[in-house]
Design an enzyme around this catalytic site. Structure first.
Site, PDB file in Angstrom:
ATOM      1  N   GLY A   1       0.794  -1.214   0.000  1.00 56.33           N
ATOM      2  CA  GLY A   1       0.000   0.000   0.000  1.00 56.33           C
ATOM      3  C   GLY A   1       0.828   1.266   0.000  1.00 56.33           C
ATOM      4  O   GLY A   1       1.207   1.774  -1.051  1.00 56.33           O
ATOM      5  N   ILE A   2       1.145   1.784   1.179  1.00 55.25           N
ATOM      6  CA  ILE A   2       1.704   3.123   1.330  1.00 55.25           C
ATOM      7  C   ILE A   2       2.991   3.075   2.148  1.00 55.25           C
ATOM      8  O   ILE A   2       3.086   2.346   3.136  1.00 55.25           O
ATOM      9  CB  ILE A   2       0.689   4.051   2.023  1.00 55.25           C
ATOM     10  CG1 ILE A   2      -0.603   4.124   1.200  1.00 55.25           C
ATOM     11  CG2 ILE A   2       1.251   5.441   2.252  1.00 55.25           C
ATOM     12  CD1 ILE A   2      -1.723   4.870   1.897  1.00 55.25           C
TER      13      ILE A   2
ATOM     14  N   VAL B   1      -0.381  -5.754   2.597  1.00 56.90           N
ATOM     15  CA  VAL B   1       0.354  -5.106   3.685  1.00 56.90           C
ATOM     16  C   VAL B   1       0.388  -3.593   3.445  1.00 56.90           C
ATOM     17  O   VAL B   1       0.191  -3.121   2.336  1.00 56.90           O
ATOM     18  CB  VAL B   1       1.798  -5.636   3.826  1.00 56.90           C
ATOM     19  CG1 VAL B   1       1.799  -7.106   4.209  1.00 56.90           C
ATOM     20  CG2 VAL B   1       2.595  -5.438   2.540  1.00 56.90           C
ATOM     21  N   ARG B   2       0.621  -2.851   4.518  1.00 55.68           N
ATOM     22  CA  ARG B   2       0.875  -1.404   4.469  1.00 55.68           C
ATOM     23  C   ARG B   2      -0.331  -0.591   4.023  1.00 55.68           C
ATOM     24  O   ARG B   2      -0.255   0.259   3.149  1.00 55.68           O
ATOM     25  CB  ARG B   2       2.105  -1.097   3.605  1.00 55.68           C
ATOM     26  CG  ARG B   2       3.354  -1.786   4.129  1.00 55.68           C
ATOM     27  CD  ARG B   2       4.558  -1.569   3.247  1.00 55.68           C
ATOM     28  NE  ARG B   2       5.678  -2.386   3.723  1.00 55.68           N
ATOM     29  CZ  ARG B   2       6.841  -2.499   3.106  1.00 55.68           C
ATOM     30  NH1 ARG B   2       7.057  -1.849   1.978  1.00 55.68           N
ATOM     31  NH2 ARG B   2       7.789  -3.263   3.606  1.00 55.68           N
ATOM     32  N   GLY B   3      -1.416  -0.861   4.643  1.00 52.86           N
ATOM     33  CA  GLY B   3      -2.595  -0.030   4.477  1.00 52.86           C
ATOM     34  C   GLY B   3      -3.312   0.060   5.825  1.00 52.86           C
ATOM     35  O   GLY B   3      -3.944  -0.919   6.209  1.00 52.86           O
TER      36      GLY B   3
END
Length: 347
Positions: free
Chosen positions: A204-205, A235-237
């Site tokens: 994600g981010i 992952v990464r949200g």
């Protein structure tokens, strides 16, 4: 008589120095590009020493320019002259197109057309004070290298990303793709990401300098993430966070493996977020043990297994409101992301 009326209108606009209307006048209706809904670090805020900064203004009072092709977008977004750039037509490329943006711009999608396919915005040393609003970013699954990121901001300050959809693409959790949806790091500072949707992606981010062991970046960026919807991000949200100050309030994450990664020197204050499918796997927090994290009011309640609590409170930097976590889930599911009708803002 109708032709005469049009000529009179054109003459009045010329005399008053109004921007030229497009030939498709009436088709390019777009949201009010004022400060409605602006909150957090991109608004009127202070730093940790109490020094105030002004809010992002984007292209306020600048010429309104209607954009319907890639060349015009490149031309008008690159300088520092205040402009409101209205995406009037969907713009698509079969290959990756990097578009460097400058400063003092509002890039807003019309209600009819606002999709940018394989168009990747990148900051430059002259970038700052930019609003991205009512846009839909789409990119091909085959464009998936580490640096393939549709919005890549590394310098300047005062950015507002609002009602933007990052649509993503199909992915395999065991696949080799390493592209991201959004990166804000290095020296970029004072950013609000609000009412936006991030979907369908392995990664994600990333927020903050992308690697550990770079203490010179300690203290940046300052980021507010409010009323965003994260759906089917592996992952990464909401994201991987390092070095800066991160206020994560009233967001909804669903169908994830890991949501928040606590990286080096990240100070994360989490409020009233809702974590849906994926929470039962225990993957809400990926805690590296070298940041700070405090949560209040989220569903389920969160505590970092390794990192200590943060004493930082965003209320010392700006004023804001919060809604409860259940309201958050309902609100962002309905209203987060780009729109064909109107923009509804969370608190």
């Amino acid at each position: 008589m109708k032709r005469l009326s049009c000529l009179v209108l054109a003459f009045v606009l010329m005399v008053l120095n109004f921007p030229t209307l497009p030939s498709t006048y009436g088709a390019a209706n777009f949201p009010n590009t004022g400060a409605t809904g602006l909150t957090g670090f991109a608004g009127n805020a202070k730093n940790e020493n109490g020094v105030a900064k002004s809010a992002v203004t984007g292209g306020k009072n600048g010429q309104i320019i209607y954009i319907n092709n890639l060349n015009d977008l490149r031309t008008h977004v690159a300088d520092t002259v205040p402009k409101i750039l209205v995406i009037e037509k969907n713009i698509s490329s079969s290959t990756l197109q990097k578009v460097n943006f400058g400063a003092n711009k509002t890039i807003v999608g019309s209600y009819d057309n606002h999709t940018l396919t394989n168009i990747h915005f990148r900051s430059t040393s002259s970038s700052s004070n930019v609003i991205f609003q009512n846009l839909n970013f789409v990119h091909s699954a085959g464009i998936n290298a580490n640096d393939d990121i549709q919005m890549y901001i590394t310098s300047g300050s005062n950015y507002w990303i609002d009602h933007v959809t990052f649509s993503g693409h199909s992915y395999s959790s065991s696949g080799s793709e390493v592209d991201k949806l959004l990166y804000i790091g290095d020296r970029a500072d004072y950013i609000t990401i609000s009412n936006s949707k991030f979907a369908n992606h392995k990664y994600g981010i990333i927020l903050g300098h992308p690697n550990d062991g770079n203490s010179s970046y300690n203290g940046v960026p300052h980021v507010t993430m409010a009323n965003n919807y994260f759906e089917n991000l592996y992952v990464r949200g909401p994201g991987l966070m390092r070095y800066g100050y991160f206020h994560i309030k009233n967001n909804y994450a669903n169908n994830f493996n890991q949501a928040i990664t606590i990286g080096e020197k990240a100070r994360i204050y989490s409020e009233n977020n809702y974590f849906g499918a994926g929470a039962e796997k225990g993957g809400i927090l990926d805690d590296k043990g070298n940041g700070e994290f405090t949560d209040t009011g989220s569903t389920p309640a969160l505590s970092a297994p390794r990192s200590p609590k943060t004493n930082w409170r965003p209320s010392n930097n700006y004023s804001y409101e919060v809604r409860d976590a259940n309201y958050t889930r309902e609100f962002v599911t309905k209203y987060a992301g780009s729109s064909n009708t109107t923009l509804v803002f969370g608190k």
